[in-house]
Design an enzyme around this catalytic site. Structure first.
Site, PDB file in Angstrom:
ATOM      1  N   ASN A  37      -0.062  34.472  30.102  1.00 23.16           N
ATOM      2  CA  ASN A  37      -0.512  33.940  30.761  1.00 23.16           C
ATOM      3  C   ASN A  37      -0.061  32.629  31.326  1.00 23.16           C
ATOM      4  O   ASN A  37       0.835  31.767  31.477  1.00 23.16           O
ATOM      5  CB  ASN A  37      -1.126  32.699  29.821  1.00 23.16           C
ATOM      6  CG  ASN A  37      -3.175  32.058  30.326  1.00 23.16           C
ATOM      7  OD1 ASN A  37      -3.419  32.639  31.422  1.00 23.16           O
ATOM      8  ND2 ASN A  37      -3.548  31.020  28.648  1.00 23.16           N
ATOM      9  N   HIS A 122     -11.539  27.947  16.680  1.00 22.72           N
ATOM     10  CA  HIS A 122     -11.668  26.865  17.390  1.00 22.72           C
ATOM     11  C   HIS A 122     -13.068  25.996  17.575  1.00 22.72           C
ATOM     12  O   HIS A 122     -13.292  26.613  17.834  1.00 22.72           O
ATOM     13  CB  HIS A 122     -11.438  27.472  18.751  1.00 22.72           C
ATOM     14  CG  HIS A 122     -10.043  27.765  18.627  1.00 22.72           C
ATOM     15  ND1 HIS A 122      -9.195  27.703  20.603  1.00 22.72           N
ATOM     16  CD2 HIS A 122      -8.520  27.921  18.184  1.00 22.72           C
ATOM     17  CE1 HIS A 122      -8.386  28.323  20.055  1.00 22.72           C
ATOM     18  NE2 HIS A 122      -7.621  28.496  18.301  1.00 22.72           N
ATOM     19  N   ARG A 147     -10.100  24.948  13.312  1.00 25.19           N
ATOM     20  CA  ARG A 147      -9.082  23.959  14.322  1.00 25.19           C
ATOM     21  C   ARG A 147     -10.659  23.031  14.885  1.00 25.19           C
ATOM     22  O   ARG A 147     -11.797  23.419  15.348  1.00 25.19           O
ATOM     23  CB  ARG A 147      -8.711  24.726  15.422  1.00 25.19           C
ATOM     24  CG  ARG A 147      -7.213  23.484  15.698  1.00 25.19           C
ATOM     25  CD  ARG A 147      -7.395  24.501  17.085  1.00 25.19           C
ATOM     26  NE  ARG A 147      -7.802  24.544  18.043  1.00 25.19           N
ATOM     27  CZ  ARG A 147      -7.596  24.462  19.733  1.00 25.19           C
ATOM     28  NH1 ARG A 147      -6.034  25.013  20.145  1.00 25.19           N
ATOM     29  NH2 ARG A 147      -7.977  24.717  20.443  1.00 25.19           N
ATOM     30  N   TYR A 159      -8.059  19.284  27.077  1.00 20.59           N
ATOM     31  CA  TYR A 159      -7.819  20.637  26.106  1.00 20.59           C
ATOM     32  C   TYR A 159      -8.578  20.753  25.321  1.00 20.59           C
ATOM     33  O   TYR A 159      -8.988  19.545  24.090  1.00 20.59           O
ATOM     34  CB  TYR A 159      -6.869  20.706  25.896  1.00 20.59           C
ATOM     35  CG  TYR A 159      -6.236  21.264  25.077  1.00 20.59           C
ATOM     36  CD1 TYR A 159      -6.040  23.118  25.493  1.00 20.59           C
ATOM     37  CD2 TYR A 159      -6.083  21.431  23.938  1.00 20.59           C
ATOM     38  CE1 TYR A 159      -5.662  23.846  24.406  1.00 20.59           C
ATOM     39  CE2 TYR A 159      -6.028  22.738  22.580  1.00 20.59           C
ATOM     40  CZ  TYR A 159      -6.094  23.563  23.566  1.00 20.59           C
ATOM     41  OH  TYR A 159      -4.930  25.141  22.427  1.00 20.59           O
ATOM     42  N   GLU A 271       4.335  28.190  19.700  1.00 24.42           N
ATOM     43  CA  GLU A 271       3.691  29.524  20.468  1.00 24.42           C
ATOM     44  C   GLU A 271       4.526  29.251  21.452  1.00 24.42           C
ATOM     45  O   GLU A 271       4.126  30.384  22.248  1.00 24.42           O
ATOM     46  CB  GLU A 271       2.587  28.373  21.056  1.00 24.42           C
ATOM     47  CG  GLU A 271       1.638  27.118  21.536  1.00 24.42           C
ATOM     48  CD  GLU A 271       0.470  27.460  21.451  1.00 24.42           C
ATOM     49  OE1 GLU A 271       0.005  26.977  20.044  1.00 24.42           O
ATOM     50  OE2 GLU A 271      -0.529  26.798  22.908  1.00 24.42           O
ATOM     51  N   HIS A 321       0.516  32.436  17.166  1.00 27.01           N
ATOM     52  CA  HIS A 321      -0.221  32.178  18.293  1.00 27.01           C
ATOM     53  C   HIS A 321      -1.720  32.780  18.343  1.00 27.01           C
ATOM     54  O   HIS A 321      -1.131  34.672  18.514  1.00 27.01           O
ATOM     55  CB  HIS A 321       0.574  32.100  19.343  1.00 27.01           C
ATOM     56  CG  HIS A 321      -0.198  31.143  20.788  1.00 27.01           C
ATOM     57  ND1 HIS A 321      -0.070  31.176  21.165  1.00 27.01           N
ATOM     58  CD2 HIS A 321      -1.523  30.103  20.081  1.00 27.01           C
ATOM     59  CE1 HIS A 321      -0.392  30.578  22.638  1.00 27.01           C
ATOM     60  NE2 HIS A 321      -1.641  30.661  21.812  1.00 27.01           N
ATOM     61  N   ASP A 325      -5.300  35.123  25.443  1.00 28.34           N
ATOM     62  CA  ASP A 325      -4.708  35.967  26.175  1.00 28.34           C
ATOM     63  C   ASP A 325      -3.478  36.496  26.172  1.00 28.34           C
ATOM     64  O   ASP A 325      -2.894  37.161  26.467  1.00 28.34           O
ATOM     65  CB  ASP A 325      -3.819  34.534  27.366  1.00 28.34           C
ATOM     66  CG  ASP A 325      -2.874  33.593  26.527  1.00 28.34           C
ATOM     67  OD1 ASP A 325      -4.431  32.528  25.859  1.00 28.34           O
ATOM     68  OD2 ASP A 325      -1.890  33.719  25.664  1.00 28.34           O
ATOM     69  N   GLU A 348      -4.931  32.539  13.879  1.00 32.17           N
ATOM     70  CA  GLU A 348      -5.285  31.797  14.880  1.00 32.17           C
ATOM     71  C   GLU A 348      -6.193  32.972  15.001  1.00 32.17           C
ATOM     72  O   GLU A 348      -5.463  34.295  15.934  1.00 32.17           O
ATOM     73  CB  GLU A 348      -4.641  30.928  15.579  1.00 32.17           C
ATOM     74  CG  GLU A 348      -5.608  30.655  16.920  1.00 32.17           C
ATOM     75  CD  GLU A 348      -4.588  30.145  18.115  1.00 32.17           C
ATOM     76  OE1 GLU A 348      -3.261  30.352  18.437  1.00 32.17           O
ATOM     77  OE2 GLU A 348      -5.418  29.283  18.506  1.00 32.17           O
ATOM     78  N   TRP A 411       0.563  19.200  29.313  1.00 33.14           N
ATOM     79  CA  TRP A 411      -0.891  19.456  29.088  1.00 33.14           C
ATOM     80  C   TRP A 411      -1.100  20.335  27.884  1.00 33.14           C
ATOM     81  O   TRP A 411      -0.267  21.594  27.730  1.00 33.14           O
ATOM     82  CB  TRP A 411      -0.875  20.880  30.171  1.00 33.14           C
ATOM     83  CG  TRP A 411      -2.600  21.207  30.177  1.00 33.14           C
ATOM     84  CD1 TRP A 411      -3.319  20.535  30.309  1.00 33.14           C
ATOM     85  CD2 TRP A 411      -3.472  22.579  29.408  1.00 33.14           C
ATOM     86  NE1 TRP A 411      -4.666  21.478  29.896  1.00 33.14           N
ATOM     87  CE2 TRP A 411      -4.259  22.321  29.244  1.00 33.14           C
ATOM     88  CE3 TRP A 411      -2.490  24.123  29.520  1.00 33.14           C
ATOM     89  CZ2 TRP A 411      -5.118  23.477  28.779  1.00 33.14           C
ATOM     90  CZ3 TRP A 411      -3.508  24.924  28.522  1.00 33.14           C
ATOM     91  CH2 TRP A 411      -4.896  24.876  28.856  1.00 33.14           C
TER      92      TRP A 411
HETATM   93 MG   LIG Z   1      -1.460  25.606  20.123  1.00 33.30          MG
END
Ligand SMILES: [Mg+2]
Length: 411
Positions: A37, A122, A147, A159, A271, A321, A325, A348, A411
């Site tokens: 990504n 998410h 999450r 984020y 991840e 993860h 992406d 996830e 980030w």
């Molecule tokens: Mg993460």
């Protein structure tokens, strides 16, 4: 069975994906995900210029030998570009072996250890009401765990929050495909102190609204120092998180010792890790509870199975993860591993967009909160090359953070 053709296909149906497509003299086609990504074209070059020429004429059955050859003969080991390229070859060869055997890959890894993989989605919102709505939407979609990410008072763009992202058919989604396309990374802001004050109040509200049973996860996204992470883990203990993810950057694995000494909140990390060595201390000292490695960035199916077998000895489970992406190919690869291993934890699952699903046809299912890779031979993903050709690469960067005084922050 000889590898006769190898091509690298770049497509951007909803976001950029890099796919390696191998073909054998017996007509079997194998796919591997090489999507990194924000740095996609560097892996394209690594594959086209340095890997593809080495694959032609090789025995497609020799998966482990090919992995070791690509890893060791480069001399320069590890790193996300190298490991994404090797990972794509590994996945494509497992796909071919499954097709040659007439079996889904999970059968070749030992067969199913469960009927399906628990997935988390998410949920997010700028404020509590938006967050509650998002949690309800996810439960309606069948998710049994979510999450939780929210806005922080005083911060404009952070984020994980859907409301700052694009709108897809009326639904606001965080990190929807395409994620932040443009010629320069988008700038977000950050203040750890405000976050640490605010987050426990959010989890208290979520628990009082949804009760004690719903598994809740949270991603700290590498922003805290070890002592800040320890403080957060401790303050979230009353809300019984399934895990706290990426609570601190983990290039320095020793940092997790300090966090672990202070909190019983389960920890997930990895991840952005590329090899088992990134997990060595974390696993052998039981400093984490879940391994976040993704098939795509960890060198493929073979090393993912190995790190999970290593983790199993320490009662550490998988939590691969699974953002958008990771292409449908990479996602399928880790579903096969997750179905086969004993120490599966959770998966996830951010759902891909319609154009991506039309480009990559998948046997995968998601029913009653459980994922299953399907029983097609191989990985169970077909790439429609004509469809892929409609969507050329588009430059895209991940965002970055600045503090109030202008300092660049993780980030
Ligand atoms: Mg993460």
């Amino acid at each position: 069975m000889i590898i006769e053709r190898a091509e690298v296909i770049v497509t951007s149906p909803n976001r950029n994906f890099v796919t390696l497509r191998l073909q054998t003299d017996e007509g079997h086609v194998g796919l591997g995900d090489a999507t990194l990504n924000g740095r996609e074209l560097s892996v394209v070059s690594y594959l086209k210029d340095h890997v593809v020429p080495l694959l032609i004429g090789k025995d497609a059955h020799r998966i482990e030998d090919t992995w070791q050859f690509l890893y060791r003969s480069a001399y320069w080991r590890r790193g996300p570009v190298t490991m994404a390229a090797i990972g794509a070859v590994d996945m494509a060869l497992w796909d071919i072996k499954g097709k040659a055997a007439g079996m889904p890959v999970y059968q070749l890894l030992g067969g199913a250890s469960r009927t399906g993989l628990m997935a988390y989605g998410h949920a997010s919102g700028v404020d509590l009401q938006a967050l509650f709505d998002s949690i309800r939407e996810h439960r309606e979609l069948g998710y049994r765990s979510v999450r939780v990410q929210t806005g922080v008072p005083g911060l404009k763009a952070i984020y994980g929050i859907a409301a700052q992202s694009v709108i897809d058919g009326g639904l606001e989604r965080y990190d929807h495909e395409p994620a932040r396309r443009g010629a320069y990374p988008a700038e977000e802001d950050w203040d750890t102190r405000s976050y640490l004050h605010h987050l426990p109040t959010v989890f208290e509200a979520v628990r009082s609204e949804f009760g004690p049973d719903l598994p809740l996860l949270h991603d700290g996204h590498h922003r805290m120092t070890p002592i800040q992470a320890a403080k957060l883990g401790k303050s979230l203990e009353p809300y019984d998180l399934f895990w706290l993810e990426d609570c601190t950057p983990a290039e320095n694995q020793d940092a997790l010792r300090l966090v672990r000494q202070h909190t019983t909140t389960p920890l997930a990390i990895g991840e952005i890790f590329n090899t088992v060595w990134d997990f060595q201390t974390l696993i052998s000292e039981q400093l984490i509870d879940y391994v976040r490695a993704a098939s795509t960035h960890f060198g493929g199916i073979s090393p993912l199975k190995k790190v999970m077998d290593f983790a199993a000895q320490y009662q550490i489970k998988s939590g691969c993860h699974g953002p958008t992406d990771i292409s449908p190919v990479g996602f399928a690869a880790q579903l096969h591993v997750g179905l086969a291993i004993h120490n599966f934890g959770i998966q996830e699952y951010m759902q891909h967009g319609e154009r991506t699903n039309a480009t990559f046809q998948q046997s995968m299912t998601f029913e009653n909160g459980l994922l299953h890779p399907g029983d097609n031979p191989g990985l169970g993903v077909d790439l429609d090359v004509d469809e892929a050709g409609k969507y050329p690469y588009e430059q895209a960067y991940l965002p970055f953070n600045r503090l109030a005084d202008g300092t660049v922050h993780d980030w």
